[in-house]
Write a protein that holds these residues in place. Structure first.
Motif, PDB file in Angstrom:
ATOM      1  N   SER A   1       0.392  11.540  11.424  1.00 19.62           N
ATOM      2  CA  SER A   1      -0.777  10.687  11.205  1.00 19.62           C
ATOM      3  C   SER A   1      -2.097  11.399  11.474  1.00 19.62           C
ATOM      4  O   SER A   1      -3.092  11.146  10.790  1.00 19.62           O
ATOM      5  N   ASN A   2      -2.148  12.293  12.457  1.00 22.70           N
ATOM      6  CA  ASN A   2      -3.415  12.960  12.769  1.00 22.70           C
ATOM      7  C   ASN A   2      -3.838  13.938  11.679  1.00 22.70           C
ATOM      8  O   ASN A   2      -4.996  14.383  11.650  1.00 22.70           O
ATOM      9  N   GLU A   3      -2.933  14.258  10.758  1.00 23.80           N
ATOM     10  CA  GLU A   3      -3.281  15.099   9.614  1.00 23.80           C
ATOM     11  C   GLU A   3      -3.495  14.263   8.351  1.00 23.80           C
ATOM     12  O   GLU A   3      -4.306  14.619   7.493  1.00 23.80           O
ATOM     13  N   ILE A   4      -2.773  13.156   8.260  1.00 20.65           N
ATOM     14  CA  ILE A   4      -2.867  12.314   7.064  1.00 20.65           C
ATOM     15  C   ILE A   4      -4.115  11.433   7.092  1.00 20.65           C
ATOM     16  O   ILE A   4      -4.795  11.269   6.075  1.00 20.65           O
ATOM     17  N   ILE A   5      -4.437  10.852   8.242  1.00 22.60           N
ATOM     18  CA  ILE A   5      -5.580   9.931   8.324  1.00 22.60           C
ATOM     19  C   ILE A   5      -6.896  10.594   7.912  1.00 22.60           C
ATOM     20  O   ILE A   5      -7.642  10.037   7.097  1.00 22.60           O
ATOM     21  N   PRO A   6      -7.248  11.793   8.422  1.00 22.37           N
ATOM     22  CA  PRO A   6      -8.507  12.414   7.956  1.00 22.37           C
ATOM     23  C   PRO A   6      -8.479  12.776   6.477  1.00 22.37           C
ATOM     24  O   PRO A   6      -9.521  12.754   5.811  1.00 22.37           O
ATOM     25  N   LEU A   7      -7.284  13.089   5.946  1.00 19.17           N
ATOM     26  CA  LEU A   7      -7.179  13.393   4.519  1.00 19.17           C
ATOM     27  C   LEU A   7      -7.487  12.156   3.678  1.00 19.17           C
ATOM     28  O   LEU A   7      -8.123  12.242   2.619  1.00 19.17           O
ATOM     29  N   MET A   8      -7.056  10.991   4.138  1.00 18.00           N
ATOM     30  CA  MET A   8      -7.322   9.746   3.422  1.00 18.00           C
ATOM     31  C   MET A   8      -8.819   9.471   3.303  1.00 18.00           C
ATOM     32  O   MET A   8      -9.274   8.918   2.301  1.00 18.00           O
ATOM     33  N   ALA A   9      -9.570   9.861   4.317  1.00 17.32           N
ATOM     34  CA  ALA A   9     -11.020   9.643   4.288  1.00 17.32           C
ATOM     35  C   ALA A   9     -11.690  10.472   3.191  1.00 17.32           C
ATOM     36  O   ALA A   9     -12.737  10.078   2.651  1.00 17.32           O
ATOM     37  N   LYS A  10     -11.091  11.607   2.853  1.00 18.14           N
ATOM     38  CA  LYS A  10     -11.652  12.488   1.824  1.00 18.14           C
ATOM     39  C   LYS A  10     -11.085  12.197   0.444  1.00 18.14           C
ATOM     40  O   LYS A  10     -11.708  12.541  -0.566  1.00 18.14           O
ATOM     41  N   SER A  11      -9.889  11.609   0.402  1.00 16.66           N
ATOM     42  CA  SER A  11      -9.182  11.426  -0.873  1.00 16.66           C
ATOM     43  C   SER A  11      -8.814   9.955  -1.039  1.00 16.66           C
ATOM     44  O   SER A  11      -7.770   9.505  -0.538  1.00 16.66           O
ATOM     45  N   PRO A  12      -9.626   9.172  -1.740  1.00 13.31           N
ATOM     46  CA  PRO A  12      -9.394   7.732  -1.853  1.00 13.31           C
ATOM     47  C   PRO A  12      -8.098   7.346  -2.558  1.00 13.31           C
ATOM     48  O   PRO A  12      -7.625   6.225  -2.392  1.00 13.31           O
ATOM     49  N   ASN A  13      -7.518   8.273  -3.318  1.00 10.48           N
ATOM     50  CA  ASN A  13      -6.259   7.973  -4.002  1.00 10.48           C
ATOM     51  C   ASN A  13      -5.038   8.167  -3.103  1.00 10.48           C
ATOM     52  O   ASN A  13      -3.917   7.866  -3.519  1.00 10.48           O
ATOM     53  N   ILE A  14      -5.251   8.683  -1.892  1.00  9.06           N
ATOM     54  CA  ILE A  14      -4.147   8.870  -0.954  1.00  9.06           C
ATOM     55  C   ILE A  14      -4.132   7.713   0.041  1.00  9.06           C
ATOM     56  O   ILE A  14      -5.120   7.448   0.722  1.00  9.06           O
ATOM     57  N   LYS A  15      -3.020   7.006   0.086  1.00 12.41           N
ATOM     58  CA  LYS A  15      -2.809   5.900   1.002  1.00 12.41           C
ATOM     59  C   LYS A  15      -1.640   6.260   1.920  1.00 12.41           C
ATOM     60  O   LYS A  15      -0.930   7.245   1.686  1.00 12.41           O
ATOM     61  N   ALA A  16      -1.426   5.473   2.958  1.00  8.43           N
ATOM     62  CA  ALA A  16      -0.321   5.749   3.879  1.00  8.43           C
ATOM     63  C   ALA A  16       0.172   4.456   4.509  1.00  8.43           C
ATOM     64  O   ALA A  16      -0.573   3.473   4.615  1.00  8.43           O
ATOM     65  N   VAL A  17       1.433   4.481   4.939  1.00  5.90           N
ATOM     66  CA  VAL A  17       2.034   3.323   5.603  1.00  5.90           C
ATOM     67  C   VAL A  17       2.869   3.782   6.790  1.00  5.90           C
ATOM     68  O   VAL A  17       3.409   4.898   6.793  1.00  5.90           O
ATOM     69  N   VAL A  18       2.971   2.908   7.775  1.00  2.92           N
ATOM     70  CA  VAL A  18       3.949   3.070   8.849  1.00  2.92           C
ATOM     71  C   VAL A  18       5.223   2.383   8.366  1.00  2.92           C
ATOM     72  O   VAL A  18       5.199   1.187   8.067  1.00  2.92           O
ATOM     73  N   PRO A  19       6.331   3.095   8.223  1.00  5.47           N
ATOM     74  CA  PRO A  19       7.563   2.472   7.715  1.00  5.47           C
ATOM     75  C   PRO A  19       7.956   1.233   8.524  1.00  5.47           C
ATOM     76  O   PRO A  19       7.914   1.253   9.758  1.00  5.47           O
ATOM     77  N   THR A  20       8.341   0.193   7.819  1.00  5.33           N
ATOM     78  CA  THR A  20       8.583  -1.099   8.469  1.00  5.33           C
ATOM     79  C   THR A  20       9.801  -1.107   9.387  1.00  5.33           C
ATOM     80  O   THR A  20       9.897  -1.947  10.285  1.00  5.33           O
TER      81      THR A  20
END
Length: 282
Positions: free
Chosen positions: A158-177
């Motif tokens: 998450s600490n690598e994916i979350i900042p990437l999402m801020a730069k790339s609006p087409n990238i989303k993420a989920v916490v698996p249910t």
């Protein structure tokens, strides 16, 4: 000094760090039991309910599923979605046996910390099927293929994916249910001379500060990670950027199903390594 929780056991076993005298750190009592139990270990680094306290957790994150919303006409929600035929040769992942075997165990309703893999007979076939859909394994470069569109889904931290999402609006993420792996960064005390066993006053003040509500809010707002005391703060006192972010302020029903990567026995470690080699060499 800071240390990832997965390295805590080894640091203790190799006598690289000293236990902490936490009695004088008032805000230790505000830390939820799950985080206290993470750092209570014996001198071999194994979890022990009444063990010594070997560190102070101050931030944490998870393993997430990141995806390209402009490439998929559906939204991944859980680990089982990685086995979808539509993702064949469209997945990148961290190159970590505990993570990949662990998420497969989770998909089968088991724990990341399953000791005896032989008790899960369907595990190998599920891993082999997943491996067919994975295009890249890499700890350093698993997100680059997602950015350029070479893959549509990435599994990583998450600490690598979350900042990437801020730069790339087409990238989303989920916490698996069904739950995921949790990691934590921990303040530890390097091995000192026998005359320097006590924490300094500055160190005590710093640890107390890290668990104060204001510090917890700032950590969760600006560090691409969450504070371990964030859920002890009244929700009305938290900023919407925290409470409205399901990657940081995780639904309690999901969080309860998440696992730290706990120390495994030597025999179990060998099982994980050997299985991983078989899958990768298939």
């Amino acid at each position: 000094m800071t240390l990832g929780d997965v390295w805590l056991g080894e640091a203790i076993e190799k006598e690289l760090i000293d236990p902490l005298d936490i009695a004088e750190i008032e805000n230790w009592q505000t830390l939820p039991s799950r985080w206290k139990n993470l750092v209570k270990r014996d001198r071999q680094g194994n979890l022990q309910e009444n063990g010594l306290i070997w560190g102070a957790p101050y931030r944490w994150g998870t393993t997430l599923i990141a995806y390209r919303s402009d490439k998929l006409d559906w939204q991944p929600q859980d680990w089982s979605d990685l086995w979808d035929e539509r993702l064949s040769d469209r997945i990148s992942m961290v190159n970590q046996p505990r993570e990949i075997i662990g998420l497969t165990l989770k998909q089968l309703g088991k724990s990341y910390n399953t000791e005896n893999l032989e008790e899960v007979p369907e595990l190998k076939s599920e891993l082999l099927n997943l491996n067919k859909r994975v295009k890249y394994y890499s700890d350093q470069h698993y997100l680059q293929p997602l950015v350029v569109g070479d893959v549509w889904v990435s599994v990583g931290w998450s600490n690598e994916i979350i900042p990437l999402m801020a730069k790339s609006p087409n990238i989303k993420a989920v916490v698996p249910t069904s739950g995921t792996a949790i990691w934590s960064d921990i303040w530890v005390k390097p091995k000192a001379k026998e005359t320097e066993t006590e924490l300094s006053e500055i160190a005590k003040q710093w640890l107390n500060f890290c668990w104060q509500p204001q510090a917890a809010r700032l950590m969760s707002l600006f560090a691409d990670a969450a504070s371990p005391v964030i859920n002890t703060i009244d929700k009305d006192e938290l900023e919407p950027d925290i409470t409205n972010n399901p990657l940081l302020f995780i639904d309690s029903a999901i969080f309860d199903k998440c696992d730290f990567l706990e120390p495994l026995s030597k025999q179990s470690k060998e099982q994980y390594i050997n299985l991983w080699k078989e899958v990768r060499n298939s």
